[in-house]
Design an enzyme around this catalytic site. Sequence first.
Site, PDB file in Angstrom:
ATOM      1  N   ASP A  74     -88.939 -40.371  -5.859  1.00  0.00           N
ATOM      2  CA  ASP A  74     -89.239 -42.056  -6.302  1.00  0.00           C
ATOM      3  C   ASP A  74     -90.328 -42.118  -5.461  1.00  0.00           C
ATOM      4  O   ASP A  74     -91.468 -41.390  -5.238  1.00  0.00           O
ATOM      5  CB  ASP A  74     -88.079 -42.881  -5.316  1.00  0.00           C
ATOM      6  N   ASP A 113     -78.111 -32.986   1.022  1.00  0.00           N
ATOM      7  CA  ASP A 113     -79.583 -32.341  -0.150  1.00  0.00           C
ATOM      8  C   ASP A 113     -78.876 -33.406  -0.817  1.00  0.00           C
ATOM      9  O   ASP A 113     -77.853 -34.339  -2.197  1.00  0.00           O
ATOM     10  CB  ASP A 113     -78.620 -31.319  -0.565  1.00  0.00           C
ATOM     11  N   LYS A 123     -82.099 -34.725  -2.438  1.00  0.00           N
ATOM     12  CA  LYS A 123     -83.097 -34.610  -3.466  1.00  0.00           C
ATOM     13  C   LYS A 123     -83.747 -35.134  -3.912  1.00  0.00           C
ATOM     14  O   LYS A 123     -83.950 -36.213  -5.564  1.00  0.00           O
ATOM     15  CB  LYS A 123     -82.530 -33.463  -4.832  1.00  0.00           C
ATOM     16  N   ARG A 159     -69.304 -22.507  -4.802  1.00  0.00           N
ATOM     17  CA  ARG A 159     -68.548 -21.917  -5.402  1.00  0.00           C
ATOM     18  C   ARG A 159     -68.092 -21.169  -5.361  1.00  0.00           C
ATOM     19  O   ARG A 159     -66.562 -19.947  -4.584  1.00  0.00           O
ATOM     20  CB  ARG A 159     -68.929 -22.326  -6.886  1.00  0.00           C
ATOM     21  N   LYS A 201     -73.626 -28.030   3.760  1.00  0.00           N
ATOM     22  CA  LYS A 201     -74.492 -28.858   2.765  1.00  0.00           C
ATOM     23  C   LYS A 201     -73.451 -29.638   2.277  1.00  0.00           C
ATOM     24  O   LYS A 201     -72.845 -30.048   1.666  1.00  0.00           O
ATOM     25  CB  LYS A 201     -74.754 -27.552   1.412  1.00  0.00           C
ATOM     26  N   GLN A 227     -75.806 -21.554 -13.517  1.00  0.00           N
ATOM     27  CA  GLN A 227     -76.838 -20.869 -12.313  1.00  0.00           C
ATOM     28  C   GLN A 227     -76.996 -19.679 -13.215  1.00  0.00           C
ATOM     29  O   GLN A 227     -76.729 -18.984 -13.794  1.00  0.00           O
ATOM     30  CB  GLN A 227     -77.057 -20.262 -10.971  1.00  0.00           C
ATOM     31  N   ASP A 230     -69.357 -29.502  -2.253  1.00  0.00           N
ATOM     32  CA  ASP A 230     -69.406 -29.540  -3.582  1.00  0.00           C
ATOM     33  C   ASP A 230     -68.199 -30.200  -3.552  1.00  0.00           C
ATOM     34  O   ASP A 230     -67.322 -30.050  -4.578  1.00  0.00           O
ATOM     35  CB  ASP A 230     -70.146 -28.997  -4.607  1.00  0.00           C
ATOM     36  N   THR A 256     -82.579 -24.406  -9.984  1.00  0.00           N
ATOM     37  CA  THR A 256     -82.400 -22.911 -10.403  1.00  0.00           C
ATOM     38  C   THR A 256     -81.570 -22.428 -12.029  1.00  0.00           C
ATOM     39  O   THR A 256     -81.078 -21.678 -12.084  1.00  0.00           O
ATOM     40  CB  THR A 256     -81.169 -21.834  -8.656  1.00  0.00           C
TER      41      THR A 256
HETATM   42  O1  C5P Z   1     -71.407 -23.685  -6.760  1.00  0.00           O
HETATM   43  P1  C5P Z   1     -73.034 -22.937  -6.440  1.00  0.00           P
HETATM   44  O2  C5P Z   1     -72.935 -21.472  -5.478  1.00  0.00           O
HETATM   45  O3  C5P Z   1     -73.929 -22.996  -7.102  1.00  0.00           O
HETATM   46  O4  C5P Z   1     -74.025 -24.249  -5.664  1.00  0.00           O
HETATM   47  C1  C5P Z   1     -75.283 -23.877  -5.468  1.00  0.00           C
HETATM   48  C2  C5P Z   1     -75.680 -25.783  -4.155  1.00  0.00           C
HETATM   49  O5  C5P Z   1     -76.988 -25.032  -4.383  1.00  0.00           O
HETATM   50  C3  C5P Z   1     -75.238 -26.435  -5.593  1.00  0.00           C
HETATM   51  O6  C5P Z   1     -74.630 -27.552  -4.035  1.00  0.00           O
HETATM   52  C4  C5P Z   1     -76.163 -27.546  -5.992  1.00  0.00           C
HETATM   53  O7  C5P Z   1     -76.507 -28.741  -6.069  1.00  0.00           O
HETATM   54  C5  C5P Z   1     -77.353 -26.362  -5.271  1.00  0.00           C
HETATM   55  N1  C5P Z   1     -78.897 -26.221  -5.407  1.00  0.00           N
HETATM   56  C6  C5P Z   1     -78.935 -25.593  -6.383  1.00  0.00           C
HETATM   57  N2  C5P Z   1     -80.816 -25.730  -7.043  1.00  0.00           N
HETATM   58  C7  C5P Z   1     -81.446 -26.250  -6.385  1.00  0.00           C
HETATM   59  C8  C5P Z   1     -80.867 -26.824  -5.749  1.00  0.00           C
HETATM   60  C9  C5P Z   1     -80.274 -27.120  -5.292  1.00  0.00           C
HETATM   61  O8  C5P Z   1     -77.900 -25.029  -7.103  1.00  0.00           O
HETATM   62  N3  C5P Z   1     -82.770 -25.891  -7.320  1.00  0.00           N
END
Ligand code: C5P
Length: 233
Positions: free
Chosen positions: A64, A59, A61, A211, A32, A190, A10, A119
């Site tokens: 549409d 990723d 997502k 992160r 990713k 999260q 990210d 999540t």
């Molecule tokens: O930084 P962190 O560990 O929270 O990153 C989680 C990654 O997973 C992010 O790139 C986020 O976009 C992705 N993600 C998520 N929940 C989902 C699908 C993807 O956190 N349901």
Amino acid sequence: MAKDVIIALDFPDRTTTLKFLDQFQEEKPYVKIGMELYYAEGPQMVREIKARGHKIFLDLKLHDIPNTVSGAVRSIRGLGVDMMNLHAGGGIAMMKAAADALKDTDGVPPQLIAVTILTSLNQEALENEVWVNRKVEDAVLHYAGNAKVAGLDGVVCSPLEAGKVHERLGCDFLTVTPGVRFASNDTGDQQRVTTPKKANELGSDYIVVGRPITKAEDAVMAYRRCMNEFLNI
Ligand code: C5P
């Protein structure tokens, strides 16, 4: 089934991303590429990271109408990514259109997985904001069932739901799980989180970790810690 840790890149641009990846000399982590980096740098970034030998989960997502998603998948399939995703909330016809579009891929098609419930959403937000009047876990299982019917390979879900998804839809149906934190980390935005070790115990096939690795003082050590905890080595 092969388990792995996927690092969420990210980052805002190519320079920051390559600086991060250059730290990894001994290993080639599965990575990713999400919206932030893809929208900034485009498909060339995917090709460049692929050429460096990394496996890639794209990723984006997708969500549409079926015809548009089918077109998007046809555009993506030539990039040679290993995994890609869409929102199960787009419905079964949309997911089927995506799965069908992958059938003509040259070589091995990417694994196609569906996002169930983000999540970052907790029970209260699901009910009061998204207006889905169901338990998070039931909504996840329902969406996962739809994804299986549509011919997808698995779902993105919380590690806390991975066991139930496997129980209901089989061990071969992949669970790719973000929402992972080391015991000592902040959860950030999260809501439904667990540790790499616990994610393994709960049956996650892949954990997606952003992160806790990208913001760590020593990213390589954090990645290795994650691999060790998750793969139990
Ligand atoms: O930084 P962190 O560990 O929270 O990153 C989680 C990654 O997973 C992010 O790139 C986020 O976009 C992705 N993600 C998520 N929940 C989902 C699908 C993807 O956190 N349901």
